[in-house]
Design a protein around this motif. Structure first.
Motif, mmCIF file in Angstrom:
data_model
loop_
_atom_site.group_PDB
_atom_site.id
_atom_site.type_symbol
_atom_site.label_atom_id
_atom_site.label_comp_id
_atom_site.label_asym_id
_atom_site.label_seq_id
_atom_site.Cartn_x
_atom_site.Cartn_y
_atom_site.Cartn_z
ATOM 1 N N UNK A 26 66.999 49.531 27.236
ATOM 2 C CA UNK A 26 66.034 50.425 26.607
ATOM 3 C C UNK A 26 65.774 49.988 25.176
ATOM 4 N N UNK A 27 64.659 50.443 24.630
ATOM 5 C CA UNK A 27 64.339 50.207 23.226
ATOM 6 C C UNK A 27 65.247 51.081 22.362
ATOM 7 N N UNK A 28 65.804 50.498 21.324
ATOM 8 C CA UNK A 28 66.655 51.222 20.382
ATOM 9 C C UNK A 28 66.005 51.228 19.002
ATOM 10 N N UNK A 29 66.519 52.068 18.121
ATOM 11 C CA UNK A 29 65.993 52.088 16.763
ATOM 12 C C UNK A 29 66.147 50.739 16.075
ATOM 13 N N UNK A 30 67.174 49.989 16.453
ATOM 14 C CA UNK A 30 67.388 48.670 15.852
ATOM 15 C C UNK A 30 66.249 47.704 16.177
ATOM 16 N N UNK A 31 65.542 47.947 17.309
ATOM 17 C CA UNK A 31 64.401 47.091 17.649
ATOM 18 C C UNK A 31 63.257 47.242 16.639
ATOM 19 N N UNK A 32 63.282 48.302 15.848
ATOM 20 C CA UNK A 32 62.209 48.522 14.892
ATOM 21 C C UNK A 32 62.584 48.263 13.455
ATOM 22 N N UNK A 33 63.749 47.665 13.224
ATOM 23 C CA UNK A 33 64.242 47.501 11.855
ATOM 24 C C UNK A 33 63.929 46.151 11.234
ATOM 25 N N UNK A 34 63.218 45.294 11.950
ATOM 26 C CA UNK A 34 62.791 44.031 11.371
ATOM 27 C C UNK A 34 63.794 42.904 11.451
#
Length: 358
Positions: A26-34
């Motif tokens: 699944x997508x995690x918040x870490x996938x959006x941290x750059x």
């Protein structure tokens, strides 16, 4: 799928063609941290899937080829629930919707941007399926994805996935003059049965259990617009895809712009048996229900029959019909002559009977 798996996967699973397992990535918040996971998501999921129709790179801006014609630009956001519905999904809807906005404005769609706002926990299998749909639809409509962005938000903040697009196209001669130029006697045409998209989304979201399952009309209007441009030229006054608010919303906008009364005949309006049945059951008017591949067209007096014949010869538009005409402004801006009654004003609803349909 077990009840536990359905609960884990969330609302995006409804009618989803992808079987989700509890072990799905699944997508995690870490996938959006750059960081590394962001690059992995972009390179191994997004870029890889969109590669055939994309010039996406990791630069901050994409150069566009020079165009010899004036350009048109549009932007839209897609927040539909569920993400998958009979006849489409949020990915194909985002491409078709943007392409259609350009097409009815007289532009040939060329380039898109694609921004994804992903809810933490969205299965990567679902994201990949939606991106595949984006790629297939972009290839079908002949547009290239030039730039994009990805953000990840906490659980509960985005209902799975939101998509924002911008579209750029080149204006083709003759450009429709617009609804402010509608004149008395001009004829009003609808390109196909109305209300299909809204009813299809409602049927699956509310689990109505109707058979046959209503199908969305989500699709590209550009081929139809091109044919009308070549066949009728400047005799086309204006076009509009009848999305939120349906045909009624477009008629009221046009009536306000032209200061004309737009009058339609209920008996002439094409409606499928599924849409008619569900609308009658729920007390809805198909004229107020959203479409995603059906447009309203105003043509000059005497051109209606030719326009309808041209549309009816195109795939998926055999239901095109002339439904009314413009006349000098009377008491009401928009009127409808009901099948079993006299002519009456057509209400302009304050809101949609079903939100979140696009």
């Amino acid at each position: 799928m077990s009840e536990r798996e359905r609960n884990l996967s969330g609302s995006w699973q409804l009618n989803c063609p992808v079987l989700l397992l509890t072990t799905s990535d699944c997508v995690t918040l870490a996938h959006g941290e750059g960081g590394r996971l962001s690059r992995k998501l972009i390179q191994e999921c997004i870029l890889k899937t969109l590669q055939p129709v994309s010039s996406l790179c990791l630069n901050d801006a994409a150069p566009l080829p020079r165009s010899e014609r004036p350009l048109a630009m549009t932007t839209d956001s897609y927040v539909i629930t569920p993400l998958f519905f009979p006849g489409g999904d949020i990915g194909s809807l985002a491409v078709y919707g943007t392409v259609n906005d350009l097409a009815v404005s007289g532009a040939r769609p060329l380039w898109l941007t694609l921004s994804l706002i992903i809810e933490e926990g969205l299965p990567l299998a679902v994201l990949e399926r939606i991106l595949e749909s984006v790629a297939q639809t972009a290839a079908e409509t002949g547009v290239q994805i030039m730039a994009g962005d990805t953000k990840v938000v906490p659980r509960g903040a985005a209902d799975g996935l939101f998509i924002n697009t911008a579209g750029v196209g080149e204006l083709m001669d003759p450009v429709p003059v617009g609804p402010d130029r509608i004149q008395a006697g001009d004829e009003l045409i609808v390109s196909g049965p109305v209300g299909q998209h809204g009813i299809a989304v409602m049927a699956v979201r509310e689990e109505l259990g109707v058979e046959p399952v209503p199908q969305s009309d989500s699709g590209s209007l550009f081929p139809a617009v091109e044919n009308l441009r070549h066949k009728l030229g400047a005799r086309v006054r204006c076009l509009r895809d009848a999305t939120r608010g349906g045909v009624s919303a477009v008629l009221h906008e046009w009536a306000a712009a032209s200061d004309m009364t737009l009058s339609i005949e209920e008996r002439l309006i094409p409606v499928t048996p599924e849409v008619r049945g569900i609308s009658e059951l729920l007390g809805l008017d198909p004229l107020h229900i959203a479409n995603e591949g059906t447009m309203l067209i105003a043509v000059e007096q005497g051109a209606g029959a030719e326009a309808v014949a041209e549309l009816q010869g195109l795939p998926g538009m055999s239901g095109a019909q002339k439904i009314g005409e413009a006349r000098e402004r009377g008491i009401a801006a928009v009127t409808v002559r009901r099948t079993l009654g006299a002519e009456q004003p057509l209400a302009d609803p304050l809101g949609s009977p079903l939100p979140r349909i696009c």
